[in-house]
Design a protein around this motif. Sequence first.
Motif, PDB file in Angstrom:
ATOM      1  N   ASN A  27       0.820  -1.216   0.000  1.00 52.83           N
ATOM      2  CA  ASN A  27       0.000   0.000   0.000  1.00 52.83           C
ATOM      3  C   ASN A  27       0.855   1.269   0.000  1.00 52.83           C
ATOM      4  OD1 ASN A  27      -2.522   1.205  -0.180  1.00 52.83           O
ATOM      5  ND2 ASN A  27      -2.662   1.488   2.029  1.00 52.83           N
ATOM      6  N   LEU A  28       1.941   1.235  -0.776  1.00 54.32           N
ATOM      7  CA  LEU A  28       2.815   2.394  -0.926  1.00 54.32           C
ATOM      8  C   LEU A  28       2.502   3.085  -2.246  1.00 54.32           C
ATOM      9  CD1 LEU A  28       6.192   0.847   0.268  1.00 54.32           C
ATOM     10  CD2 LEU A  28       4.872   2.624   1.424  1.00 54.32           C
ATOM     11  N   PRO A  29       2.240   4.384  -2.215  1.00 55.71           N
ATOM     12  CA  PRO A  29       1.951   5.096  -3.460  1.00 55.71           C
ATOM     13  C   PRO A  29       3.218   5.270  -4.298  1.00 55.71           C
ATOM     14  CG  PRO A  29       2.033   6.637  -1.640  1.00 55.71           C
ATOM     15  CD  PRO A  29       2.196   5.258  -1.051  1.00 55.71           C
ATOM     16  N   TYR A  30       3.052   5.228  -5.605  1.00 55.95           N
ATOM     17  CA  TYR A  30       4.200   5.402  -6.497  1.00 55.95           C
ATOM     18  C   TYR A  30       3.749   5.946  -7.842  1.00 55.95           C
ATOM     19  CZ  TYR A  30       2.613   0.916  -8.357  1.00 55.95           C
ATOM     20  OH  TYR A  30       1.849  -0.089  -8.900  1.00 55.95           O
ATOM     21  N   ILE A  31       4.705   6.514  -8.535  1.00 63.30           N
ATOM     22  CA  ILE A  31       4.526   7.010  -9.893  1.00 63.30           C
ATOM     23  C   ILE A  31       5.445   6.188 -10.779  1.00 63.30           C
ATOM     24  CG2 ILE A  31       4.859   8.989 -11.424  1.00 63.30           C
ATOM     25  CD1 ILE A  31       4.504  10.741  -8.869  1.00 63.30           C
ATOM     26  N   VAL A  32       4.955   5.748 -11.923  1.00 63.17           N
ATOM     27  CA  VAL A  32       5.757   4.957 -12.859  1.00 63.17           C
ATOM     28  C   VAL A  32       6.211   5.848 -14.008  1.00 63.17           C
ATOM     29  CG1 VAL A  32       5.719   3.057 -14.520  1.00 63.17           C
ATOM     30  CG2 VAL A  32       4.610   2.797 -12.302  1.00 63.17           C
TER      31      VAL A  32
END
Length: 86
Positions: A27-32
């Motif tokens: 549940n860690l937010p990330y941008i690809v």
Amino acid sequence: MNEPLTVYTLPNCMQCTMTTQALDTANLPYIVIDLTTDERASDLMHQFGYTSAPVVIARMVSWSGFRPDWIAKIAALRDHPTLTGK
């Protein structure tokens, strides 16, 4: 820690897929960012010495490859009082 991580990826990259799946599970937010479509990002990763994907950039740490140990550390620190300001 609510700011998203940045994950630099390549298409059809098994380690990239495993990394984003582990980030989802934690549940860690990330941008690809796709290194094949963003030449500036690709150049930047080479300047930093990374030669394989994925490259994950967190607040104060970065790594390449599938690193479930680092993902677990980031997840464990997510709610730490010194990072949340509580």
